[in-house]
Design a protein around this motif. Structure first.
Motif, PDB file in Angstrom:
ATOM      1  N   UNK A 165       0.824  -1.213   0.000  1.00  0.00           N
ATOM      2  CA  UNK A 165       0.000   0.000   0.000  1.00  0.00           C
ATOM      3  C   UNK A 165       0.857   1.261   0.000  1.00  0.00           C
ATOM      4  N   UNK A 166       2.045   1.207   0.644  1.00  0.00           N
ATOM      5  CA  UNK A 166       2.945   2.354   0.641  1.00  0.00           C
ATOM      6  C   UNK A 166       3.465   2.633  -0.762  1.00  0.00           C
ATOM      7  N   UNK A 167       3.688   1.567  -1.536  1.00  0.00           N
ATOM      8  CA  UNK A 167       4.169   1.731  -2.912  1.00  0.00           C
ATOM      9  C   UNK A 167       3.033   2.077  -3.871  1.00  0.00           C
ATOM     10  N   UNK A 168       1.857   1.501  -3.624  1.00  0.00           N
ATOM     11  CA  UNK A 168       0.700   1.728  -4.496  1.00  0.00           C
ATOM     12  C   UNK A 168      -0.538   1.906  -3.622  1.00  0.00           C
ATOM     13  N   UNK A 169      -0.955   3.160  -3.358  1.00  0.00           N
ATOM     14  CA  UNK A 169      -2.091   3.406  -2.456  1.00  0.00           C
ATOM     15  C   UNK A 169      -3.390   2.733  -2.893  1.00  0.00           C
ATOM     16  N   UNK A 170      -3.492   2.361  -4.183  1.00  0.00           N
ATOM     17  CA  UNK A 170      -4.699   1.671  -4.633  1.00  0.00           C
ATOM     18  C   UNK A 170      -4.859   0.338  -3.898  1.00  0.00           C
ATOM     19  N   UNK A 171      -3.733  -0.289  -3.520  1.00  0.00           N
ATOM     20  CA  UNK A 171      -3.788  -1.510  -2.720  1.00  0.00           C
ATOM     21  C   UNK A 171      -4.467  -1.228  -1.381  1.00  0.00           C
ATOM     22  N   UNK A 172      -4.130  -0.078  -0.782  1.00  0.00           N
ATOM     23  CA  UNK A 172      -4.773   0.317   0.467  1.00  0.00           C
ATOM     24  C   UNK A 172      -6.257   0.569   0.300  1.00  0.00           C
ATOM     25  N   UNK A 173      -6.635   1.189  -0.831  1.00  0.00           N
ATOM     26  CA  UNK A 173      -8.057   1.423  -1.100  1.00  0.00           C
ATOM     27  C   UNK A 173      -8.819   0.109  -1.144  1.00  0.00           C
ATOM     28  N   UNK A 174      -8.243  -0.869  -1.834  1.00  0.00           N
ATOM     29  CA  UNK A 174      -8.920  -2.158  -1.966  1.00  0.00           C
ATOM     30  C   UNK A 174      -8.994  -2.878  -0.620  1.00  0.00           C
ATOM     31  N   UNK A 175      -7.928  -2.761   0.175  1.00  0.00           N
ATOM     32  CA  UNK A 175      -7.935  -3.396   1.493  1.00  0.00           C
ATOM     33  C   UNK A 175      -9.051  -2.814   2.360  1.00  0.00           C
ATOM     34  N   UNK A 176      -9.202  -1.475   2.352  1.00  0.00           N
ATOM     35  CA  UNK A 176     -10.251  -0.830   3.143  1.00  0.00           C
ATOM     36  C   UNK A 176     -11.624  -1.283   2.663  1.00  0.00           C
ATOM     37  N   UNK A 177     -11.821  -1.375   1.339  1.00  0.00           N
ATOM     38  CA  UNK A 177     -13.096  -1.846   0.801  1.00  0.00           C
ATOM     39  C   UNK A 177     -13.412  -3.259   1.295  1.00  0.00           C
TER      40      UNK A 177
END
Length: 494
Positions: A116-128
């Motif tokens: 997620x630090x490298x690609x915030x979209x990963x963080x978005x998907x994790x939160x979803x």
């Protein structure tokens, strides 16, 4: 299986008749009819608010902030208790709040955090994914019905995220948002509460003395309100028996309330919405209805090879709080000193039809939306439905009222709301808020659209049943695109 799980989750812990007499009768306040409705399996509604933060908040700091604010509120420090007499009349009974039961810091793998630090979209998907999974982790009825999950993961908009879950029986959305904002402070001055935009008031012409024209104006206004109420009341009652929305790709199927929802959101420009509002001489809510109509028209047209059928019936069920919401200052005083500010669900319903159609001029979506909303403003529909529900409960019982309410809501296509937020940046527990994204799950609809303003942004939040709407991000794209084409048309026209 899910039905049995929902019933088990909603049933408050029983207490002995002797304890009930000493506690519930003397200390407990009865649940309002609306709060009791949200205890039913068909309406096991939970408000979910995703909060984006500018910096990490430690567990001790979070608990300290909640202990000084939210944990002092009567609803957030009470449990719902039913005695053993079989009366099924639950009450709010104060209890001691153990914040360890409510504040949750889940373990997130180092690999996920690094990705997620490298690609915030990963963080978005994790939160979803995490937020959708809350459906399978019901609130414990032996504790106050709320929790807060802090996710220490970077997303595309925030350094970290918290997911606030509150059972809808604790209050309506606007009251709960006001309560949350009463727990925040301006980042420019941590002693000051946030300020909200002033409510638009209808101008009234100054009248000196009695005039026949004034009397005629009052009579005409009353007749308009009475007629609109009569028409809307008929349509409302008809929706409980035979009048249903057109079956489209956004309408839920039987049992949709027992399925998890996915929450997605997008940030829009509030300044763009205001520019449209000023040019069209309407309200922000009128603009949002028009933009949503245009977006739904664009989204649904793909199901009909680009040609929408005429006379599509697409409606939303709107909850309207009959009791005026306490102001932020009153709620802050309630938590600080235990003042007696009014609180509770006292709600009526309104059914609003979206003009879903093909329009050559994008501004027609705003114009048609304004006309629909104006008729609702000049109506007592919400008061009618609130009083009617009380009479039905008294005459036919609560189960009949629940069935009728379920039939009405499930006959419509979606839920829709617009909530006003602070005009300046605010902080919660010492961290600045980047965005506020509220939504809800547990009601018999496959699509919910919430709008939440904050600073110069408008956050649009979708809650969808993925079995019905597998592409919610496409609908977000349609909303963004519709706002853009309407804004461009305003620039050309005005």
């Amino acid at each position: 299986m899910r039905n049995r799980l929902a019933v088990k989750m909603l049933r408050p812990p029983p207490i002995s008749p002797m304890t009930a007499a000493a506690t519930a009768e003397e200390e407990g306040e009865p649940l309002s009819p609306a709060a009791r409705l949200f205890r039913q399996p068909q309406f096991n509604c939970h408000i979910v608010t995703i909060l984006g933060f500018g910096k990490f908040i430690g567990a001790d700091e979070m608990k300290s902030g909640l202990e000084a604010t939210l944990a002092r509120h009567p609803r957030f420090s009470s449990v719902q208790v039913t005695d053993l007499s079989g009366s099924d009349k639950p009450r709010w009974v104060p209890t001691k709040v153990n914040l360890d039961d409510h504040v949750i810091y889940p373990d997130i793998s180092d690999a996920t955090t690094a990705a997620a630090a490298d690609d915030p979209v990963v963080g978005d998907r994790f939160v979803e994914d995490y937020t959708a999974g809350l459906f399978h982790s019901p609130l414990n009825p032996s504790h106050p019905l709320w929790d807060l999950h802090f996710l220490a993961i970077r997303t595309s908009e925030a350094t970290c995220v918290a997911v606030f879950r509150i059972h809808h029986s604790l209050g309506d959305g606007i009251s709960l948002m006001s309560l949350f904002l009463a727990c925040t402070r301006r980042t420019s001055d941590y002693e000051s509460l946030p300020s909200l935009p002033a409510a638009r008031r209808r101008s009234a012409a100054a009248v000196s003395g009695f005039s026949p024209w004034v009397l005629l104006s009052w009579i005409w206004t009353f007749l308009v309100y009475a007629w609109n109420t009569l028409v809307h009341a008929f349509l409302f009652v008809a929706s409980a028996f035979f009048l249903k929305d057109t079956r489209t790709r956004i309408m839920g199927s039987e049992g949709v309330e027992f399925r998890p929802k996915r929450f997605v959101h997008r940030t829009l420009s509030l300044d763009d919405i205001k520019d449209i509002k000023n040019a069209m001489g309407c309200t922000i809510n009128d603009v949002l209805v028009g933009v949503t109509s245009a977006a739904l028209s664009r989204y649904l047209s793909r199901s009909y090879d680009g040609i929408l059928p005429k006379n599509l019936r697409i409606r939303t069920s709107l909850l309207v709080n009959i009791r005026p919401t306490p102001g932020i200052n009153a709620l802050a005083e309630m938590m600080r000193k235990g003042s007696g500010a009014k609180w509770g669900n006292q709600m009526g319903y309104m059914l609003l039809r979206f003009p879903v159609m093909e329009c050559e001029d994008p501004l027609d979506y705003i114009r048609k939306g304004m006309a629909v909303v104006e008729k609702k403003k000049k109506s007592w529909e919400a008061i009618f439905t609130y009083i009617s529900s009380l009479l039905i409960v008294k005459a036919l019982g609560f189960k009949v009222a629940t069935v009728l309410c379920h039939r009405i809501v499930s006959s419509t296509s979606l839920s829709f709301s617009n909530i006003v937020g602070p005009m300046e940046e605010v902080g919660f527990c010492g961290s600045p808020l980047v965005y506020i994204a509220p939504s809800v799950y547990g009601h018999p609809q496959a699509l919910t659209i919430h709008f939440q303003s904050y600073l110069n942004k408008m956050k649009v939040v979708l809650a969808v049943d993925e079995l019905v709407i597998p592409d919610p991000h496409m609908l977000l794209d349609d909303i963004s695109h519709s706002l853009q084409i309407i804004k461009d048309q305003v620039a050309v026209t005005f």
